[in-house]
Design an enzyme around this catalytic site. Structure first.
Site, mmCIF file in Angstrom:
data_model
loop_
_atom_site.group_PDB
_atom_site.id
_atom_site.type_symbol
_atom_site.label_atom_id
_atom_site.label_comp_id
_atom_site.label_asym_id
_atom_site.label_seq_id
_atom_site.Cartn_x
_atom_site.Cartn_y
_atom_site.Cartn_z
ATOM 1 N N GLU A 9 1.327 -14.781 -31.105
ATOM 2 C CA GLU A 9 1.040 -15.952 -31.945
ATOM 3 C C GLU A 9 1.898 -17.166 -31.632
ATOM 4 O OE1 GLU A 9 0.712 -15.208 -36.167
ATOM 5 O OE2 GLU A 9 0.055 -13.178 -35.763
ATOM 6 N N ASP A 82 0.656 -10.527 -35.167
ATOM 7 C CA ASP A 82 1.478 -9.888 -36.197
ATOM 8 C C ASP A 82 0.799 -8.680 -36.843
ATOM 9 O OD1 ASP A 82 3.483 -11.705 -35.763
ATOM 10 O OD2 ASP A 82 2.919 -13.020 -37.424
ATOM 11 N N ASP A 84 -0.066 -7.600 -39.754
ATOM 12 C CA ASP A 84 -0.516 -7.764 -41.136
ATOM 13 C C ASP A 84 -1.960 -8.260 -41.082
ATOM 14 O OD1 ASP A 84 -0.264 -10.426 -40.382
ATOM 15 O OD2 ASP A 84 1.477 -10.814 -41.649
ATOM 16 N N GLU A 86 -3.312 -11.132 -41.686
ATOM 17 C CA GLU A 86 -3.472 -12.417 -41.015
ATOM 18 C C GLU A 86 -3.428 -12.224 -39.503
ATOM 19 O OE1 GLU A 86 -4.285 -16.353 -42.108
ATOM 20 O OE2 GLU A 86 -3.748 -14.742 -43.469
ATOM 21 N N TYR A 284 10.055 -7.771 -38.927
ATOM 22 C CA TYR A 284 9.050 -8.727 -39.396
ATOM 23 C C TYR A 284 9.335 -9.166 -40.830
ATOM 24 C CZ TYR A 284 4.455 -10.900 -39.823
ATOM 25 O OH TYR A 284 3.429 -11.809 -39.981
ATOM 26 N N ARG A 286 7.413 -10.655 -43.141
ATOM 27 C CA ARG A 286 6.398 -10.611 -44.203
ATOM 28 C C ARG A 286 6.113 -9.155 -44.527
ATOM 29 N NH1 ARG A 286 4.150 -15.079 -41.213
ATOM 30 N NH2 ARG A 286 4.594 -16.996 -42.347
ATOM 31 N N HIS A 329 5.267 0.159 -43.017
ATOM 32 C CA HIS A 329 6.042 -1.023 -42.669
ATOM 33 C C HIS A 329 7.470 -0.846 -43.159
ATOM 34 C CE1 HIS A 329 2.121 -3.596 -42.584
ATOM 35 N NE2 HIS A 329 2.233 -2.787 -41.548
#
Length: 790
Positions: A9, A82, A84, A86, A284, A286, A329
């Site tokens: 990203e 990533d 997740d 998104e 990470y 988030r 996670h």
């Protein structure tokens, strides 16, 4: 060209990963999302299963073209966005935008950017998880529908330019309701009793009465019972206690603690955490999980043993309270526990240190404490004839003073980290140790105070406490908190600011040397630091939404929608069906708003009648904010208007407040036989004298400024102006030689020209000034338009 193309990203991440993978891999960045819903109303085909139409965004066309070219030359395309929803959606959009076949795609995920994590990810690729993609699509489509259908209703019924959103409107509602709760709060006073005893040899003992007295009569009566009384230690109780560390950081707890300890905004915390993640320093950022991997726990305990010793280790496995948390996670943690410092700016180091300490502390031993409570008996003078109800069987007062203290026997995790609190009343410091005491020991009273204290309402939200509240209610997810707060601030629904407190009198009764004295002191209350305040428009929009769109701002409904997104992500719910159920009820309400009269929306309020003129006075929302209006528009005269002061709100404004606003402009005195008047204009308060205007700073109140202060402001400005002008030319008044921040310069209209060092500014002629201007190079402004290449 390499056989392998890895797409991530961000460019910072690409650079770090390419160093780990070697020459057979080319790592490129998509710079975030490459496709999005277009900004028009044709983005979603509601009647055809909410089918979205995506387009490559204008700023990503060149990026997509370059990635397409590289993808054609590669054998395998690794989508490494990533881990997740998104990130999963970005991978899916890349697949669609680059026209990639499933056979050439390998989806890899990692929660930290370290060599081991990247190589392990390459060893275990998977397919794109379409359930995660659909959960993200459902969120994006639902939020677009709410925004696109509800915002125009607000434009028609309230004001152009407003917006509404599923999470943002709930956040605004929380802040509005807290503000009204504070405004409606009735503060009650009570008297707190504290005593100080002299134990000799410089030692003292502080104690308090556990309960408070409701009024001064009761407080004074208690002090009178203590005049000449004997005080002694009735009981000593020592208990072991322990403190345990907090779990490692999730996104929201990191945002909260960085706000409390480092004074970072939520957005600032996320920006800095992103840099640390992309540099391979933390996992990470988030996440809503508090768990650590076995490998991370081993590395943390090795660091604890090395730095503090084996006795400081206590392995813990935290279970996340949130039902939706993905335990696979990890919490936010350092990638290398042995590194206590990182390269980067000061704020990156400060945030990293916070993350390191919290993660390390989570695997450290409990702190062991010893808490001591001393109960102090009060035996009044024998000659006092007191009611039996006030005395115990031993002739002592039933009220007893209490002194508490604690000593740390083993510091454990406290050696590294102490968690902060949002509770403004809470004292984070541990209580001090008590001096040596024995049961029956007589105490010599130095003084006893009964001090008036006022109850306080719940505090206004900070960014951090708002995030905590949203998380507790199950509203929003780790990735949404920062953009939600940024949106409501940008839209003008909320302002974040400091506000000065107000002063009030407090009574105090002091018993000293067997005499009671009464004192009247002052205290400042209600001071605010970086708190979130709703604006008038927030109040009006919130009330409109609560009345006409209860589902959109309903706390439990919004949390239920989040849960449904989780169910879609887990493959337990069909996303189109979920949207259909939501849309049916929502759209019906949109259609019903046609019946709402614009005049019925509470944008104005009548305050009363002007006591002198008999005209109606009202407060209303105007184009540029709330105003007070006197009178109505008539053929021969216009209404008079005044802006509200900072901190004033439409719904709390009284007739007296409104009349005060019309005290400006006011004459404050004379200077050189000409009047000086004070008023508030578009750019703030000012003094007008001899048709010239002089700004008033924040330190002066235009409603109370004196003539001597006004004269001082005018004369100071004149002096500054006189020092600014070096030379003027009567034949061409537009040309001036001035003194500026960086030295003398020539001003011609809007153009400023440097004066060469070999020229004396005072000796310049008009002709020289014009020639210097003519030969001066054209400046390219920061926002100058670039000329298109032909």
């Amino acid at each position: 060209m390499s056989k392998n193309l890895v797409i991530v990203e961000s460019p910072a991440k690409a650079k770090t990963i390419e160093g780990y993978l070697g020459k057979d891999f080319t790592v490129k960045s998509s710079f975030g999302h490459v496709r999005d819903l277009p900004k028009d109303n044709n983005a979603i085909d509601i009647s055809n299963g909410f089918r979205p139409t995506y387009e490559i965004t204008a700023d990503k066309k060149e990026v997509v073209a370059q990635l397409k070219k590289l993808a054609k030359e590669a054998e395998i395309i690794w989508l490494a966005t990533d881990d997740d929803r998104e990130g999963e959606a970005i991978s899916w959009h890349l697949k669609e935008a680059l026209n990639l076949k499933d056979s050439v795609i390998k989806r890899i995920v990692f929660r930290e950017i370290t060599k081991n994590a990247i190589l392990n990810a390459i060893q275990s690729p998977r397919a794109i998880d379409i359930d995660l993609v659909n959960a993200q699509q459902a969120r994006r489509i639902l939020d677009r529908i709410v925004g696109f259908e509800l915002s125009p209703v607000l434009w028609k019924k309230i004001k152009i330019g407003l917006s509404a959103g599923r999470v943002q409107s709930v956040a605004v509602r929380l802040i509005v309701e807290r503000e009204r709760e504070i405004e409606g709060f009735e503060s009650k006073s009570a008297y707190k009793v504290a005593a100080l005893f002299d134990l000799g040899k410089g030692k003292t003992l502080a104690a308090e009465l556990p309960s408070r007295f409701e009024d001064e009569k009761e407080a004074r009566a208690f002090l009178e019972r203590c005049v000449g009384a004997a005080f002694s230690i009735k009981n000593l109780e020592t208990k072991p206690a322990k403190k345990s560390p907090a779990a490692p950081f999730t996104t929201s707890t990191l945002q909260q603690e960085a706000s409390r300890k480092l004074y970072f905004s939520v957005a600032q915390t996320m920006t800095i955490a992103q840099k640390l993640y992309e540099a391979g320093k933390i996992s990470y950022m988030r996440t809503d999980s508090t768990s650590l991997s076995e490998e991370a726990i081993q590395k943390a305990t090795a660091e604890i043993e090395s730095s503090f010793g084996k006795e400081y280790i206590q392995v813990r496995k935290y279970k996340t309270k949130s039902e939706s948390a993905q335990e696979a996670h990890e919490a936010i943690r350092p990638t290398d526990f042995s590194a206590q410092r990182v390269s980067g700016d000061r704020n990156e180091q400060r945030l990293y240190e916070l993350i390191w300490k919290r993660a390390i502390a989570s695997q450290m031993a409990d702190a062991r404490l010893e808490r001591t409570t001393a109960t102090i008996a009060i035996k009044p003078k024998a000659e006092l004839s007191l009611e039996k109800a006030l005395l115990s069987n031993s002739g002592e007062l039933k009220e007893q003073l209490v002194a508490t203290g604690e000593v740390i026997k083993f510091d454990g995790f406290l050696k590294v980290y102490i968690e902060s609190s949002d509770n403004e009343d809470e004292d984070e410091e541990s209580k001090g140790m008590l001096p040596p005491l024995t049961i029956g020991q007589a105490l010599n009273l130095s003084q006893m105070k009964a001090t008036q204290r006022f109850s306080r309402p719940s505090p206004r939200y900070t960014e951090a406490s708002l995030v905590k509240k949203l998380e507790e209610m199950g509203i929003g997810r780790p990735s949404t908190y920062a953009p939600t707060i940024s949106t409501i601030l940008k839209r003008g629904y909320i302002i974040k600011e400091d506000r000065e407190g107000k002063e009030r009198s407090i009574k105090e009764f002091v018993l000293q040397q067997n005499a009671i004295k009464e004192a009247l002191n002052k205290e400042v209350y209600g001071a605010e630091k970086a708190k979130l305040f709703p604006t008038d428009i927030a109040m009006i929009v919130n009330d409109f939404l609560v009345q006409h769109f209860p589902n959109v701002v309903d706390f439990s409904f919004t949390a239920k929608v989040e849960k449904e997104f989780d169910e879609i992500a887990q493959g337990q719910k069909e996303w189109v069906k979920m949207l259909e159920i939501f849309y049916d009820g929502f759209h019906r309400r949109i259609e019903d708003t046609q019946e709402i009269q614009r005049s019925s929306v509470g944008k104005s309020r009548e305050l009363g009648i002007h006591p002198e003129t008999g005209e109606k006075i009202s407060v209303r929302l105007a184009k540029f904010g709330p105003v007070v209006q006197i009178g109505e528009a008539e053929e021969d005269k216009k209404p008079r208007y005044a802006n509200l002061k900072k901190g004033q709100m439409m719904e709390r404004l009284t007739l007296e407040d409104a009349l005060d606003l019309f005290k400006l402009p006011r004459e404050v005195g004379m200077l050189e036989d000409k009047p000086m008047s004070v008023a508030i204009g578009r750019f703030g308060p000012y003094i007008r004298h001899d048709n010239k205007f002089y700004s008033i700073g924040k330190e002066d109140d235009p409603y109370s400024i004196t003539d001597s202060r006004a004269i001082e402001i005018v004369l100071n400005k004149r002096k500054a102006d006189s020092e600014k002008f070096i030379k003027e030319f009567a034949e061409n008044p537009e040309v001036k030689v001035l003194n500026g921040r960086f030295g003398p310069y020539i001003s011609i209209g809007k153009k400023n020209i440097k004066i060469p060092k070999d020229k004396d500014p005072k000796g310049l002629t008009l002709e020289e000034c014009l020639n210097l201007a003519k030969n001066a190079p054209e400046k390219k402004g920061k926002f100058a338009a670039k000329k298109k290449a032909k």
